[in-house]
Write a protein that holds these residues in place. Structure first.
Motif: not given
Length: 240
Positions: A151-152, A201-210
């Motif tokens: 959870q976020c 909680a969303p899936r972790a992003q592979t990019s550096s974007a937040t």
């Protein structure tokens, strides 16, 4: 009519007495202890509506590493159990394990043990920050969630130790059980959360974007008074 009222009163008294008995029908007795305070070496008799013994183990890294245990009588209908955890950063975490039982077995005298903070990533991520003594907490990056924290969470409240209490705000990963906390007497601190918002909680992003949570900055407003002059002393007392 008078006889009926007397009967109801007797039944109520019997039910109240039964609520404070253990599984063998004897009066329920539990150890009482909180780390850092005096503890009873003899189990204390519980009173209605307390129908269980509770033991709460806590490990946190909120400014310093702390571990402790809380034991007492409890009302099982109002007690949170299981694993409750908040992760506000790579090195800022609260882990609590709470257990209740209908006898004194789970509340035997024990030594506080350190709960291992999980470092196994689960593929999820959340905006994270932690601000003790502050009325707001603005995330500047994502935290990779670990273990069962799916959870976020955005939380606002106070943490207390003895007679000293300070406000805090945090964002991060959390277990679902932790999202149910409103007030919790734990092994180190007493937590009172005045605002808790959780979502998957969303899936972790592979990019550096937040990413940021939709409900914006955490603010206390008038819930907790500002204490800028006294706050450094409070932080020194509670985190030592």
């Amino acid at each position: 009519m008078a006889k009926a009222l007397v009967t109801l009163w007797v039944l109520g008294a019997l039910q109240a007495t039964a609520a404070a008995q253990n599984e063998t029908g004897l009066p329920l007795a539990c150890f009482y202890c909180k780390s850092g305070q005096s503890c009873h070496t003899v189990p204390q008799t519980c009173s209605s509506p307390q129908d269980s013994c509770i033991i709460v183990q806590e490990h946190n890294t909120l400014g310093a590493e702390n571990s402790g245990t809380y034991q007492s009588c409890a009302n099982s209908r109002q007690s949170l159990t299981g694993f409750l955890a908040f992760y506000f950063g790579d090195k800022v975490a609260v882990e609590i394990r709470s257990e209740i039982c209908k006898s004194g077995d789970c509340s035997a005298e024990s030594t506080p043990s350190r709960l291992a903070i999980s470092n196994v990533r689960n593929g999820l991520q959340c905006p994270a920050c932690y601000a003790p003594g502050s009325e707001s907490c603005e995330s500047n990056g994502n935290l990779r969630c670990t273990g069962g924290a799916d959870q976020c969470a955005v939380v606002v409240g106070t943490l207390a130790q003895g007679s000293v209490a300070i406000p805090f705000a945090g964002r991060g990963c959390a277990t679902r059980a932790a999202c149910e906390i409103k007030m919790l007497e734990s092994g180190v601190f007493t937590y009172k959360l005045t605002k808790t918002q959780c979502g998957p909680a969303p899936r972790a992003q592979t990019s550096s974007a937040t990413r940021t949570l939709a409900w914006g900055p955490v603010t206390l407003g008038s819930i907790v008074p500002r204490v800028p002059l006294f706050l450094p002393a409070l932080l020194g007392l509670i985190l030592c």
